[in-house]
Design a protein around this motif. Sequence first.
Motif, PDB file in Angstrom:
ATOM      1  N   ASN A   3       0.891  -0.974   0.104  1.00 19.54           N
ATOM      2  CA  ASN A   3      -0.083  -0.096  -0.087  1.00 19.54           C
ATOM      3  C   ASN A   3       0.890   1.202  -0.038  1.00 19.54           C
ATOM      4  O   ASN A   3       0.267   2.396   0.172  1.00 19.54           O
ATOM      5  CB  ASN A   3      -0.986   0.005   1.324  1.00 19.54           C
ATOM      6  CG  ASN A   3      -2.149  -0.738   1.072  1.00 19.54           C
ATOM      7  OD1 ASN A   3      -2.581  -1.004  -0.301  1.00 19.54           O
ATOM      8  ND2 ASN A   3      -2.842  -1.120   1.898  1.00 19.54           N
ATOM      9  N   LEU A   4       2.222   1.224  -0.094  1.00 20.71           N
ATOM     10  CA  LEU A   4       3.044   2.520  -0.075  1.00 20.71           C
ATOM     11  C   LEU A   4       2.750   3.405  -1.321  1.00 20.71           C
ATOM     12  O   LEU A   4       3.042   4.403  -1.293  1.00 20.71           O
ATOM     13  CB  LEU A   4       4.401   1.887  -0.190  1.00 20.71           C
ATOM     14  CG  LEU A   4       4.998   1.638   1.433  1.00 20.71           C
ATOM     15  CD1 LEU A   4       6.418   1.131   1.141  1.00 20.71           C
ATOM     16  CD2 LEU A   4       4.960   2.722   2.234  1.00 20.71           C
ATOM     17  N   ARG A   5       2.145   2.617  -2.449  1.00 17.35           N
ATOM     18  CA  ARG A   5       1.750   3.387  -3.641  1.00 17.35           C
ATOM     19  C   ARG A   5       0.729   4.441  -3.228  1.00 17.35           C
ATOM     20  O   ARG A   5       0.558   5.548  -3.851  1.00 17.35           O
ATOM     21  CB  ARG A   5       1.384   2.439  -4.831  1.00 17.35           C
ATOM     22  CG  ARG A   5       0.084   1.826  -4.318  1.00 17.35           C
ATOM     23  CD  ARG A   5      -0.352   0.816  -5.501  1.00 17.35           C
ATOM     24  NE  ARG A   5      -1.780   0.474  -5.392  1.00 17.35           N
ATOM     25  CZ  ARG A   5      -2.287  -0.501  -4.635  1.00 17.35           C
ATOM     26  NH1 ARG A   5      -1.212  -1.054  -3.567  1.00 17.35           N
ATOM     27  NH2 ARG A   5      -3.449  -1.122  -4.726  1.00 17.35           N
ATOM     28  N   TYR A  30       7.611 -10.704   0.861  1.00 14.25           N
ATOM     29  CA  TYR A  30       6.937  -9.642   1.186  1.00 14.25           C
ATOM     30  C   TYR A  30       6.394  -8.814   0.176  1.00 14.25           C
ATOM     31  O   TYR A  30       6.303  -7.385   0.445  1.00 14.25           O
ATOM     32  CB  TYR A  30       7.790  -9.004   2.384  1.00 14.25           C
ATOM     33  CG  TYR A  30       7.990 -10.082   3.432  1.00 14.25           C
ATOM     34  CD1 TYR A  30       7.072 -10.774   4.128  1.00 14.25           C
ATOM     35  CD2 TYR A  30       9.345 -10.091   3.825  1.00 14.25           C
ATOM     36  CE1 TYR A  30       7.573 -11.588   5.099  1.00 14.25           C
ATOM     37  CE2 TYR A  30       9.804 -10.867   4.732  1.00 14.25           C
ATOM     38  CZ  TYR A  30       8.995 -11.718   5.388  1.00 14.25           C
ATOM     39  OH  TYR A  30       9.378 -12.721   6.651  1.00 14.25           O
ATOM     40  N   ASN A  31       6.494  -9.161  -1.045  1.00 17.27           N
ATOM     41  CA  ASN A  31       6.225  -8.254  -2.067  1.00 17.27           C
ATOM     42  C   ASN A  31       7.046  -7.159  -2.450  1.00 17.27           C
ATOM     43  O   ASN A  31       6.635  -6.030  -2.840  1.00 17.27           O
ATOM     44  CB  ASN A  31       4.726  -7.625  -1.883  1.00 17.27           C
ATOM     45  CG  ASN A  31       3.666  -8.905  -2.454  1.00 17.27           C
ATOM     46  OD1 ASN A  31       3.371  -8.977  -3.694  1.00 17.27           O
ATOM     47  ND2 ASN A  31       3.223  -9.834  -1.266  1.00 17.27           N
ATOM     48  N   LEU A  32       8.207  -7.364  -1.914  1.00 19.47           N
ATOM     49  CA  LEU A  32       9.083  -6.032  -1.913  1.00 19.47           C
ATOM     50  C   LEU A  32       9.433  -5.789  -3.507  1.00 19.47           C
ATOM     51  O   LEU A  32      10.074  -4.653  -3.749  1.00 19.47           O
ATOM     52  CB  LEU A  32      10.645  -6.549  -1.292  1.00 19.47           C
ATOM     53  CG  LEU A  32      10.560  -6.625   0.248  1.00 19.47           C
ATOM     54  CD1 LEU A  32      11.840  -7.214   0.876  1.00 19.47           C
ATOM     55  CD2 LEU A  32      10.269  -5.276   0.760  1.00 19.47           C
ATOM     56  N   LEU A  90       7.699  -2.675  -4.197  1.00 19.49           N
ATOM     57  CA  LEU A  90       8.370  -1.584  -4.214  1.00 19.49           C
ATOM     58  C   LEU A  90       9.504  -1.114  -4.568  1.00 19.49           C
ATOM     59  O   LEU A  90       9.686  -0.128  -5.493  1.00 19.49           O
ATOM     60  CB  LEU A  90       8.726  -1.841  -2.262  1.00 19.49           C
ATOM     61  CG  LEU A  90       9.503  -0.577  -1.694  1.00 19.49           C
ATOM     62  CD1 LEU A  90       8.430   0.679  -1.661  1.00 19.49           C
ATOM     63  CD2 LEU A  90       9.981  -0.828  -0.532  1.00 19.49           C
ATOM     64  N   LEU A  91      10.557  -2.372  -5.375  1.00 17.44           N
ATOM     65  CA  LEU A  91      11.382  -2.052  -6.131  1.00 17.44           C
ATOM     66  C   LEU A  91      11.253  -1.720  -7.441  1.00 17.44           C
ATOM     67  O   LEU A  91      11.693  -0.472  -7.866  1.00 17.44           O
ATOM     68  CB  LEU A  91      12.374  -3.186  -6.129  1.00 17.44           C
ATOM     69  CG  LEU A  91      13.597  -3.083  -6.897  1.00 17.44           C
ATOM     70  CD1 LEU A  91      14.531  -2.113  -6.425  1.00 17.44           C
ATOM     71  CD2 LEU A  91      13.884  -4.632  -6.973  1.00 17.44           C
ATOM     72  N   ALA A  92      10.190  -2.113  -8.188  1.00 17.79           N
ATOM     73  CA  ALA A  92       9.717  -1.770  -9.206  1.00 17.79           C
ATOM     74  C   ALA A  92       8.900  -0.432  -9.245  1.00 17.79           C
ATOM     75  O   ALA A  92       9.220   0.623 -10.107  1.00 17.79           O
ATOM     76  CB  ALA A  92       8.427  -2.688  -9.855  1.00 17.79           C
TER      77      ALA A  92
END
Length: 251
Positions: free
Chosen positions: A97-99, A224-226, A229-231
């Motif tokens: 959810n950081l997006r 953890y779906n990192l 975040l990287l993308a």
Amino acid sequence: MDTDTRFEPSSSALVTSTSSRLGQFLLGSRDTLPLIIGAIPFGLLFGALGVAAGLSLWQTLGMSLLVFAGAAQFIAVGLIGAGAGIGVIIFTTLIVNLRHALYSASLQPVVKHLPLRWRVFLAFGLTDECYAVMLRRLDRGPLCDNGRWFFAGTVVTMFSSWQLCTLIGALFGQAMPDLNRWGLEFALVASFIGIVVPMLKRYPQWAAAAAAGVVAVWARTLPYNLGLLLATAVGITVGLLLDKPAEEAAA
């Protein structure tokens, strides 16, 4: 009739709207309806999987009511079904959810003057679909004095449809065995494609999307779906690097 004429017409048709609160709310609701089509199977699937993962009907509905973030809800349900600890669930959904922090930063100039109660309400309802609707509206020009009600219309429409789909999926999902094998999750992919592609109008935007897509596929196995975040970080970096020279040349 008083109309809002302070924005340019869209490329497809001249857009006029009443400047009243109700008029703006209905316009926001109308512009959100096409994106609901892609969210319907997604919501149905979440309701069914929530109950299948061991959540009660009320727990499943409560997650949609309080979290209201489709991708994060799917990940949380999957982790719950796998017996993951609360710390892992919170951290993983936070990364996903950081997006929304980027969405908020993008719309901050539009809502910064609003009272706190409005900003809290709109922040809670800032889903991918609502953000896309707001960007398309802002592309036509600035909001009128009651423009906050346009935003509210998108939020209320998307929120209501998500709750209804969750309820239907939770109630009837068990009557449809192997619902998770029907491929309904593709609706999420199709929905995101429909959101992103119309916004790619310039080379830096296309390059940022392509770079983020390549990295997301390459890093999909990170825990953890990192990879997401990287993308995101790579896409933002590429877009900024390519957009800055274009801005300097224009200046």
